[in-house]
Design a protein around this motif. Structure first.
Motif, PDB file in Angstrom:
ATOM      1  N   VAL A 155      11.028  -9.992  -9.110  1.00 53.77           N
ATOM      2  CA  VAL A 155       9.959  -9.739  -8.150  1.00 53.77           C
ATOM      3  C   VAL A 155       8.825  -9.032  -8.881  1.00 53.77           C
ATOM      4  N   ARG A 156       7.599  -9.328  -8.438  1.00 54.30           N
ATOM      5  CA  ARG A 156       6.431  -8.672  -9.023  1.00 54.30           C
ATOM      6  C   ARG A 156       5.475  -8.331  -7.892  1.00 54.30           C
ATOM      7  N   ASP A 157       5.006  -7.100  -7.884  1.00 56.42           N
ATOM      8  CA  ASP A 157       4.001  -6.704  -6.902  1.00 56.42           C
ATOM      9  C   ASP A 157       2.655  -7.285  -7.312  1.00 56.42           C
ATOM     10  N   GLU A 158       1.949  -7.854  -6.345  1.00 55.80           N
ATOM     11  CA  GLU A 158       0.670  -8.520  -6.646  1.00 55.80           C
ATOM     12  C   GLU A 158      -0.526  -7.639  -6.292  1.00 55.80           C
ATOM     13  N   GLY A 159      -0.351  -6.331  -6.496  1.00 58.61           N
ATOM     14  CA  GLY A 159      -1.441  -5.422  -6.162  1.00 58.61           C
ATOM     15  C   GLY A 159      -1.543  -5.187  -4.667  1.00 58.61           C
ATOM     16  N   SER A 160      -0.396  -5.159  -4.013  1.00 61.75           N
ATOM     17  CA  SER A 160      -0.395  -4.942  -2.566  1.00 61.75           C
ATOM     18  C   SER A 160      -0.900  -3.543  -2.240  1.00 61.75           C
ATOM     19  N   THR A 161      -1.464  -3.404  -1.034  1.00 62.46           N
ATOM     20  CA  THR A 161      -1.981  -2.096  -0.618  1.00 62.46           C
ATOM     21  C   THR A 161      -0.849  -1.094  -0.422  1.00 62.46           C
ATOM     22  N   ASN A 162       0.246  -1.536   0.182  1.00 60.53           N
ATOM     23  CA  ASN A 162       1.281  -0.583   0.587  1.00 60.53           C
ATOM     24  C   ASN A 162       2.577  -0.669  -0.209  1.00 60.53           C
ATOM     25  N   GLY A 163       2.551  -1.483  -1.263  1.00 58.68           N
ATOM     26  CA  GLY A 163       3.651  -1.408  -2.215  1.00 58.68           C
ATOM     27  C   GLY A 163       4.808  -2.364  -1.965  1.00 58.68           C
ATOM     28  N   THR A 164       5.486  -2.669  -3.095  1.00 54.77           N
ATOM     29  CA  THR A 164       6.725  -3.434  -3.082  1.00 54.77           C
ATOM     30  C   THR A 164       7.804  -2.509  -3.623  1.00 54.77           C
ATOM     31  N   PHE A 165       8.922  -2.442  -2.939  1.00 52.57           N
ATOM     32  CA  PHE A 165       9.977  -1.493  -3.273  1.00 52.57           C
ATOM     33  C   PHE A 165      11.294  -2.233  -3.491  1.00 52.57           C
ATOM     34  N   VAL A 166      12.022  -1.853  -4.553  1.00 54.33           N
ATOM     35  CA  VAL A 166      13.368  -2.371  -4.761  1.00 54.33           C
ATOM     36  C   VAL A 166      14.325  -1.193  -4.656  1.00 54.33           C
TER      37      VAL A 166
END
Ligand code: ZN
Length: 168
Positions: free
Chosen positions: A125-136
């Motif tokens: 998984v890769r965060d695409e510069g989301s405002t509120n984040g991607t969490f594992v």
């Protein structure tokens, strides 16, 4: 321990009928799955004694390993990703083919993260510069960093939506 003494008497085998009833039926202990067709050679349809073998021991042709599939199960829908497919998660149908899974979550970005499965069967998984984040598993990923996903991991987008990773 010495072998038991038999006093010179010949050993007599147990009566045949009794012996037979003591033995479990041939197949019983070996096949737990009702889906026995999964263990058939795709070429000659021989039943495989070892489904993990590299080749069929009847026709000797190579057995294709079952392709791994990544699933991420969100409360709002289940995503299925095959090897080589890059799936963008987000709220914008122009960015993400699975946008309908996320439209109800305002804090999910229009283009939030990407998940994929590489040919070795590792999920990422890769965060695409989301405002509120991607969490594992509760840990926020730095933007653009590729993080591996394992079976059972919790993938969260913003504070709103958490999916369970299933890798088989
Ligand atoms: Zn075969």
């Amino acid at each position: 321990m010495p072998p038991p003494q038999h006093g010179g008497r010949p050993l007599t085998p147990p009566p045949h009928g009794r012996e037979a009833t003591l033995l479990p039926p041939d197949e019983a202990g070996h096949r737990g799955s009702p889906d026995s067709t999964a263990f058939m050679c795709p070429h000659c349809e021989a039943v495989l004694s070892n489904p993990a073998a590299a080749q069929c021991d009847n026709c000797l042709r190579p057995l294709r390993q079952q392709a791994p599939v990544l699933r991420v199960v969100f409360p709002s829908g289940e995503l299925k990703i095959s090897v080589g497919q890059h799936l963008v998660l987000g709220r914008d149908a122009g960015q993400s083919p699975v946008a309908s899974t996320f439209t109800q979550y305002d804090n999910v970005s229009r283009r939030h993260s990407t998940v994929w499965l590489d040919p070795s069967g590792t999920a990422w998984v890769r965060d695409e510069g989301s405002t509120n984040g991607t969490f594992v598993n509760g840990e926020r990923l730095p933007r653009g960093v590729e993080a591996p996903l394992r079976d059972g991991d919790q993938l969260r987008l913003a504070a709103d939506v958490t999916g369970t990773v299933q890798l088989a």
